[in-house]
Design an enzyme around this catalytic site. Structure first.
Site, PDB file in Angstrom:
ATOM      1  N   ASP A 190       0.830  -1.210   0.000  1.00  0.00           N
ATOM      2  CA  ASP A 190       0.000   0.000   0.000  1.00  0.00           C
ATOM      3  C   ASP A 190       0.862   1.258   0.000  1.00  0.00           C
ATOM      4  O   ASP A 190       1.956   1.278   0.568  1.00  0.00           O
ATOM      5  CB  ASP A 190      -0.922  -0.016   1.234  1.00  0.00           C
ATOM      6  N   ASN A 214     -11.350  -2.303  -4.896  1.00  0.00           N
ATOM      7  CA  ASN A 214     -10.596  -1.327  -5.693  1.00  0.00           C
ATOM      8  C   ASN A 214     -11.305  -0.924  -6.996  1.00  0.00           C
ATOM      9  O   ASN A 214     -10.910   0.061  -7.643  1.00  0.00           O
ATOM     10  CB  ASN A 214      -9.181  -1.835  -6.000  1.00  0.00           C
TER      11      ASN A 214
END
Ligand code: IPE
Ligand code: IPE
Ligand code: MG
Length: 234
Positions: A17, A65
């Site tokens: 991330d 996502n």
């Protein structure tokens, strides 16, 4: 590096991330963070394989996502496509077996084909297994697993943890020993819910494109200093 090679985590999972913030801090488009992140992913795959890690699971794209801008989603799908098409030699050279976890049928057909080919081309390799979590969500995995169990008419008396594991997406990978998340957030984001009951977790503020091999090694050392009890007395 003072990693004890006799005490390596068998299965490492990473939530990669921070790509977007890395790019934004440099006034670059978020997509250039993903480009850089891919280089880092490849470097960490190689480092893991060289170290002797047996199973590595990478969070590439979550079922959530898809909420992102179409342009970013399209870019990520293209990046996955070109990586899988262009880097097969890298996997072959390092004898790495590729596996996919996640909702396969929900992926664009071109990506489905790339994944199927990568799995087929690397299926006999006996080095490290890399599980690529693409269109992956922990709850989605569990729901799909339950559906398969029901569709196979498995009687409730035959259902135990071992059987459920066989119906999850990576029956050949053991439970995760070490879960690393870069980018500063301390949450699971729907990652590997079934597979992490006793995973040691290491969170770092480093944004994924800045994650070095040295930090990876030191995260493994942190794991090696943890006292794992699995619920037993000391
Ligand atoms: C991780 O980086 C990559 C994916 C989720 C595909 P992000 O894109 O989430 O980066 P940040 O968290 O916005 O910085
Ligand atoms: C998790 O990161 C998914 C991947 C790294 C692929 P996100 O950036 O999507 O997670 P949240 O939104 O911060 O929880
Ligand atoms: Mg993020």
């Amino acid at each position: 590096m003072s990693i004890d090679k006799q005490n390596l985590p068998l299965h490492v999972a990473i939530t990669m991330d921070g790509n977007g913030r890395w790019a934004q801090a440099k006034n670059l488009p978020r997509t250039s963070g993903h480009n850089e992140g891919l280089h880092v992913a490849k470097r960490i795959v190689k480092a893991s394989s060289d170290l002797g890690i047996k199973f590595l699971t990478l969070y590439v794209f979550s079922t959530e996502n898809w909420k992102r801008a179409q342009q970013e989603v399209g870019f990520l799908m293209n990046l996955i496509h070109s990586h899988l098409c262009g880097e097969l030699n890298f996997y072959k050279k390092n004898k790495i077996k590729i596996n996919h976890i996640g909702d396969f049928k929900g992926l664009p057909e071109s990506v489905q084909k790339d994944i199927a080919k990568a799995i087929e081309d690397t299926k006999d390799f006996t080095g490290m297994t890399v599980n690529l979590a693409i269109n992956y969500g922990g709850r989605n995995e569990i729901v799909r697993g339950i559906k398969k169990i029901v569709d196979n008419n498995i009687k409730s008396e035959n259902i135990d943890e071992k059987l459920v594991s066989q119906y999850m997406d990576m029956p050949e990978s053991p439970d995760v020993d070490l879960l690393i998340r870069t980018g500063g957030e301390k949450r699971l984001s729907n990652y590997l819910l079934w597979h992490i009951p006793y995973a040691e977790q290491v969170y770092t503020d480093t944004l994924w494109p800045d994650y070095s091999n040295e930090e990876f090694y030191s995260n493994i050392e942190i794991f090696q200093h943890r006292n794992r009890r699995f619920g037993a007395e000391k």
